[in-house]
Design a protein around this motif. Structure first.
Motif, short mmCIF file in Angstrom:
data_model
loop_
_atom_site.label_atom_id
_atom_site.label_comp_id
_atom_site.label_asym_id
_atom_site.label_seq_id
_atom_site.Cartn_x
_atom_site.Cartn_y
_atom_site.Cartn_z
N ILE A 1 0.82 -1.19 0.00
CA ILE A 1 0.00 0.00 0.00
C ILE A 1 0.86 1.25 0.00
O ILE A 1 2.03 1.23 0.43
N GLN A 2 0.31 2.34 -0.49
CA GLN A 2 0.93 3.66 -0.45
C GLN A 2 -0.10 4.66 0.04
O GLN A 2 -1.30 4.41 -0.04
N ALA A 3 0.38 5.79 0.55
CA ALA A 3 -0.53 6.79 1.11
C ALA A 3 -1.06 7.70 0.01
O ALA A 3 -0.87 8.91 0.01
N ASN A 4 -1.74 7.07 -0.95
CA ASN A 4 -2.38 7.85 -2.01
C ASN A 4 -3.64 7.16 -2.48
O ASN A 4 -3.77 5.93 -2.39
N TRP A 5 -4.57 7.94 -3.00
CA TRP A 5 -5.88 7.44 -3.39
C TRP A 5 -5.79 6.43 -4.54
O TRP A 5 -6.55 5.46 -4.59
N GLY A 6 -4.82 6.62 -5.43
CA GLY A 6 -4.68 5.71 -6.56
C GLY A 6 -4.37 4.30 -6.12
O GLY A 6 -4.97 3.35 -6.64
N ARG A 7 -3.44 4.11 -5.18
CA ARG A 7 -3.11 2.77 -4.73
C ARG A 7 -4.27 2.15 -3.94
O ARG A 7 -4.52 0.95 -4.03
N ILE A 8 -4.97 2.95 -3.18
CA ILE A 8 -6.13 2.44 -2.44
C ILE A 8 -7.16 1.87 -3.42
O ILE A 8 -7.73 0.79 -3.20
N LYS A 9 -7.40 2.56 -4.53
CA LYS A 9 -8.35 2.07 -5.53
C LYS A 9 -7.85 0.77 -6.16
O LYS A 9 -8.65 -0.16 -6.40
N GLN A 10 -6.57 0.68 -6.44
CA GLN A 10 -6.02 -0.53 -7.05
C GLN A 10 -6.24 -1.75 -6.15
O GLN A 10 -6.63 -2.83 -6.61
N ILE A 11 -5.96 -1.58 -4.87
CA ILE A 11 -6.10 -2.69 -3.93
C ILE A 11 -7.56 -3.10 -3.78
O ILE A 11 -7.90 -4.28 -3.78
N LEU A 12 -8.45 -2.12 -3.69
CA LEU A 12 -9.86 -2.43 -3.54
C LEU A 12 -10.41 -3.11 -4.79
O LEU A 12 -11.25 -4.01 -4.70
N ASN A 13 -9.93 -2.69 -5.95
CA ASN A 13 -10.34 -3.36 -7.19
C ASN A 13 -9.98 -4.84 -7.14
O ASN A 13 -10.78 -5.70 -7.50
N GLN A 14 -8.77 -5.16 -6.68
CA GLN A 14 -8.36 -6.56 -6.55
C GLN A 14 -9.27 -7.30 -5.57
O GLN A 14 -9.72 -8.41 -5.85
N ALA A 15 -9.56 -6.67 -4.45
CA ALA A 15 -10.38 -7.32 -3.42
C ALA A 15 -11.79 -7.61 -3.91
O ALA A 15 -12.44 -8.55 -3.45
N SER A 16 -12.27 -6.82 -4.87
CA SER A 16 -13.65 -6.97 -5.31
C SER A 16 -13.92 -8.30 -5.99
O SER A 16 -15.07 -8.72 -6.07
N PHE A 17 -12.87 -8.99 -6.46
CA PHE A 17 -13.06 -10.24 -7.19
C PHE A 17 -12.77 -11.49 -6.36
O PHE A 17 -12.98 -12.60 -6.85
N ILE A 18 -12.29 -11.35 -5.14
CA ILE A 18 -11.82 -12.53 -4.40
C ILE A 18 -12.42 -12.65 -3.00
O ILE A 18 -11.87 -13.31 -2.13
N GLY A 19 -13.57 -12.01 -2.79
CA GLY A 19 -14.20 -12.07 -1.47
C GLY A 19 -14.57 -13.46 -1.02
O GLY A 19 -14.62 -13.75 0.17
N ASN A 20 -14.81 -14.37 -1.97
CA ASN A 20 -15.20 -15.73 -1.61
C ASN A 20 -14.10 -16.50 -0.90
O ASN A 20 -14.36 -17.55 -0.30
N TYR A 21 -12.88 -16.02 -0.97
CA TYR A 21 -11.77 -16.73 -0.35
C TYR A 21 -11.54 -16.33 1.11
O TYR A 21 -10.69 -16.90 1.79
N SER A 22 -12.25 -15.33 1.57
CA SER A 22 -12.03 -14.80 2.92
C SER A 22 -13.20 -15.17 3.82
O SER A 22 -14.36 -14.99 3.46
N ASN A 23 -12.88 -15.69 5.00
CA ASN A 23 -13.91 -16.07 5.96
C ASN A 23 -13.26 -16.23 7.33
O ASN A 23 -12.11 -15.83 7.52
N PHE A 24 -13.97 -16.82 8.28
CA PHE A 24 -13.41 -17.01 9.61
C PHE A 24 -12.06 -17.72 9.54
O PHE A 24 -11.88 -18.69 8.79
N TYR A 25 -11.10 -17.25 10.33
CA TYR A 25 -9.77 -17.81 10.51
C TYR A 25 -8.84 -17.60 9.31
O TYR A 25 -7.63 -17.84 9.43
N GLY A 26 -9.36 -17.14 8.17
CA GLY A 26 -8.51 -16.89 7.01
C GLY A 26 -9.00 -15.67 6.25
O GLY A 26 -10.13 -15.66 5.75
#
Length: 431
Positions: free
Chosen positions: A240-265
């Motif tokens: 991560i970096q302290a800028n809005w552009g990097r925050i958007k990039q990371i959130l974009n990645q997270a938007s496609f892989i939510g099914n892999y995250s749950n309790f304990y992982g």
């Protein structure tokens, strides 16, 4: 069509529809860890440090590390923990005080143990962890699975069990394992990090103590496909970096892989940049809300003593934290409507805007909207767009940033005047 590193669109879709393997449950980190971490860095910093160690550039040329970098010591940790407790962070759920790279020396003892840098930590790690435990916190520590850490100190390759035993003996509760200098090991990323899984499993059998295990796998970033069987949390994107552009990039990645995250992982979106750089309060609010509702670990990565009161209040929002720490629903919020872009669009400059997920039970739904536009907009959506809302029901709506009930919604929801880069978060309760 979008393209994520190492995986095609069709393969990703198939994986998202499949049942995700049950997470490695070592008895800790059922919900995402919260706390403080001494520093974060950018990829440019990683590369600069490699060049620095190789003599390609001078120390004055290397990229700036975030806040503390290697300038850490025992007093900083003690002062930060005391400040966080006094400011209400501990009560809010921020349990872990984590020491990142640079706490150790470049060599080991003759019998293979890591050496604590006594100039930085003169009282030793046992005294420091005892102090943190006495305040009510838990303690975390960093290592690298390669031959050297990112900053060039002794790595753990071939010493995983020794290091895991020492970390427990020193009183630590959490470990972050990085991946800067693992080129000498020929196995896959999954097998590399599995060495630490095996070591921590053996130490638990020997001592009864489980450490939270988080990993940073770069630069292929596919850990969500194997991380649930390996660790409690895995990084999903570049630093991560302290800028809005990097925050958007990371959130974009997270938007496609939510099914892999749950309790304990947990998908780890990296540390919180609140208080760093030139992020506006709207951007800090959106950053914190998105990380929390994506069920990422929440680790403050700034000088707590210099946080403004506004930034502190963002980080301490109890209604946002409650969703992150929900012990009944482990799944994160996921996009249900992209907004500006067609649904399913991979756009690091303009991620999905509308997210939803259950909270506490299937009668409570959390909704998040982020305004990625450069102008003020209105928020509106049809309830039937979200798989977590019922088109034929009426819902009581609570605004989680205004901290008040704002009425009811049925079939359609509207909220006006959302400033650029700002966020809205709600709980919809079925009536």
């Amino acid at each position: 069509m979008f393209n994520l590193p190492g995986i095609t669109y069709s393969a990703l879709q198939a994986l998202l529809l499949a049942n995700v393997a049950t997470a490695w449950n070592n008895g800790v980190a059922k919900v995402p860890p919260m706390g403080f971490n001494t520093y974060v860095i950018s990829l440019a910093s990683r590369l600069s440090r490699v060049k620095l160690m190789c003599g390609v550039i001078s120390s004055s040329s290397s990229s700036r590390w975030n806040r503390f970098a290697c300038n850490i010591n025992e007093q900083l940790i003690r002062d930060t923990a005391t400040q966080m407790k006094n400011l209400g962070f501990l009560v809010a759920g921020y349990q872990y005080i984590n020491i990142d790279d640079c706490w150790l020396t470049a060599s080991r003892t003759s019998d293979g143990h890591l050496i604590v840098d006594s100039s930085k930590f003169p009282s030793g790690m046992n005294n420091l962890t005892s102090f943190l435990h006495g305040l009510g916190f838990k303690a975390g520590i960093y290592e690298d699975l390669g031959t050297k850490t990112c900053a060039g100190f002794a790595g753990s390759l071939g010493h995983e069990l020794t290091d895991a035993r020492d970390f427990v003996a020193w009183g630590f509760d959490y470990t972050k394992i990085d991946n800067c200098n693992s080129g000498s090991y020929n196995g896959t990323n999954a097998s590399r990090f599995q060495r630490w899984t095996n070591a921590l499993t053996q130490v638990k059998a020997e001592t009864g103590k489980s450490l939270v295990y988080t990993l940073v796998e770069w630069n292929s970033f596919d850990a969500w496909t194997w991380g649930p069987n390996t660790a409690n949390a895995w990084r999903i994107y570049d630093d991560i970096q302290a800028n809005w552009g990097r925050i958007k990039q990371i959130l974009n990645q997270a938007s496609f892989i939510g099914n892999y995250s749950n309790f304990y992982g947990h998908n780890d979106l990296d540390m919180l940049e609140n208080g760093n750089g030139n992020l506006t309060l709207a951007e800090q609010r959106s950053h914190f809300t998105a990380w929390a509702l994506a069920k990422s670990p929440l680790l403050v990565g700034t000088d707590v003593s210099k946080l403004s009161n506004d930034s502190i209040q963002i980080l301490l929002n109890p209604e946002i934290i409650a969703i992150n720490q929900d012990t009944a629903i482990g799944e994160p919020l996921k996009p249900f409507f992209w907004g500006k872009n067609p649904d399913g669009t991979n756009d690091p400059t303009f991620p999905a805007q509308y997210w939803s997920g259950y909270y506490k039970d299937t009668h409570h739904t959390a909704i998040m909207y982020i305004n990625f536009n450069e102008v003020t907009v209105d928020l509106n959506f049809t309830l039937s767009h979200s798989p977590h809302l019922k088109a034929d029901k009426t819902y009581a709506v609570r605004d989680l940033w205004q901290h008040k009930d704002i009425g009811t919604a049925s079939k359609f929801f509207f909220s006006g005047s959302i400033a650029p880069h700002d966020v809205r978060a709600y709980i919809f309760t079925e009536m």
